[in-house]
Design an enzyme around this catalytic site. Structure first.
Site, PDB file in Angstrom:
ATOM      1  N   CYS A  91       0.830  -1.197   0.081  1.00 50.46           N
ATOM      2  CA  CYS A  91      -0.076  -0.099  -0.093  1.00 50.46           C
ATOM      3  C   CYS A  91       0.981   1.196   0.075  1.00 50.46           C
ATOM      4  O   CYS A  91       1.585   1.641   0.859  1.00 50.46           O
ATOM      5  CB  CYS A  91      -0.974  -0.049   1.122  1.00 50.46           C
ATOM      6  SG  CYS A  91      -1.657   1.511   1.622  1.00 50.46           S
TER       7      CYS A  91
ATOM      8  N   CYS B 172      -0.068   4.009   2.679  1.00 51.29           N
ATOM      9  CA  CYS B 172       0.275   3.409   4.054  1.00 51.29           C
ATOM     10  C   CYS B 172       1.774   4.004   4.346  1.00 51.29           C
ATOM     11  O   CYS B 172       2.146   4.352   5.368  1.00 51.29           O
ATOM     12  CB  CYS B 172       0.440   2.027   4.159  1.00 51.29           C
ATOM     13  SG  CYS B 172      -1.353   1.219   3.899  1.00 51.29           S
TER      14      CYS B 172
END
Length: 330
Positions: A31, A34
């Site tokens: 991700c 993230c």
């Protein structure tokens, strides 16, 4: 290290019971957002972490899918802030300003509560009160109760409605050191025409119930025959659609019968922990507690608080994990 990497469901459950505030960063290695917000999250953790008060964690959804499913996490990153073991705030996406605002506010409130508690024993911090220890791996899930659906048969109308006994505050019976009705307004319930009570507890989600904490604080400074008793025999039913009538309950086998012994009551908190046969209390949508009798000869029975301990179930199934913030192809 300021941020705790969660390696098991049990580790996370333990943190929820030992730390007042827990911030969980649900992330994935693949991700991009993230990774982008990670430095800001680590900085916030370094600034605010306090042992047993504020704990920052990271949960890899690919490695801890059970936790992601339990809290309905379907997009990355998702930040969930827990207060006293309960979900308090959720931030979806890489939004450092929103996350910082929420966490800073809760941390400030927690600090003020500590200052108030330190001012004296009589101070009220407004924090959750528990009458006993919570078993490792579980948490207080009393907040999952649908309080609007509570029903209590044979209640003395001069005492509190059933929602009061699920309140988060310290019982007034403890504040009054066992003098019972020293409080101007009852925050406990008593039976009326005899010692029996029938309590229906519906839940907002499907639960796994490990145990119940039952607090009873009858006054000790009177020999009146009407002095209420603590519960003794308890019959527990599950997943009924309504409260059971007393005659109806006599014709239905309970899921579990419990006899609370005099030595089961904690001397300081007036609380007995009733451990359930856990295998029989999976997928619970409601409970009926039938307080059959008490520990004496009175025709009154008193209950001050009830806490439900266990695991909150998932509100929805875990779908495909998605990341928030990146456009397709990035």
């Amino acid at each position: 290290m300021s941020v705790v990497e969660i390696s098991s469901k049990e580790q996370f459950s333990s943190l929820l019971t030992s730390s007042r505030l827990v911030v969980a960063d649900f992330y994935a290695d693949w991700c991009g957002p993230c990774k982008a917000i990670a430095p800001a999250y680590n900085s916030l953790a370094t600034q605010l972490s306090r042992p047993n008060h504020i704990t920052f964690t990271k949960i890899n959804v690919d490695h801890q899918q059970d936790l992601a499913k339990a809290y309905g996490v379907t997009a990355m990153p998702t930040f969930i802030v827990f207060k006293n073991g309960r979900v308090n705030q959720t931030v979806k996406g890489a939004n450092p300003a929103q996350l910082n605002q929420i966490v800073q506010k809760l941390a400030s409130e927690a600090s003020q509560s500590d200052d108030a508690a330190g001012a004296g024993e009589g101070s009220s911090s407004g924090e959750l009160w528990l009458g006993g220890a919570v078993a490792k791996g579980y948490s207080d899930i009393t907040d999952q109760i649908d309080v609007k659906g509570l029903e209590l048969l044979n209640r003395d109308t001069d005492t509190a409605e059933p929602r009061a006994i699920f309140g988060a505050s310290k019982p007034s019976g403890l504040a009054a050191k066992g003098k019972g009705k020293a409080s101007s307004q009852a925050d406990w319930t008593e039976s009326d025409t005899d010692e029996q009570l029938m309590l229906y507890i519906p839940f907002n989600s499907t639960l796994k119930v490990h145990s119940l904490q039952i607090t009873s604080l009858p006054p000790t400074d009177t020999d009146d025959d009407e002095t209420p008793m603590r519960p003794r025999n308890l019959h527990i039913y599950k997943n009924t659609s309504h409260v059971l009538g007393f005659d109806e309950a006599d014709g239905i086998p309970p899921v579990q019968k419990v006899e609370i012994q005099s030595g089961d009551w904690d001397a300081k908190t007036g609380t007995a922990t009733v451990t359930l046969r856990f295998v029989n209390f999976q997928n619970v949508t409601s409970l009926v507690l039938f307080f059959v009798d008490g520990d004496g000869d009175s025709e009154k029975l008193r209950v001050d608080r009830i806490r439900v301990i266990g695991e909150a179930g998932a509100n929805r199934t875990m779908g495909k994990l998605e990341k928030i913030g990146d456009e397709p192809g990035e």
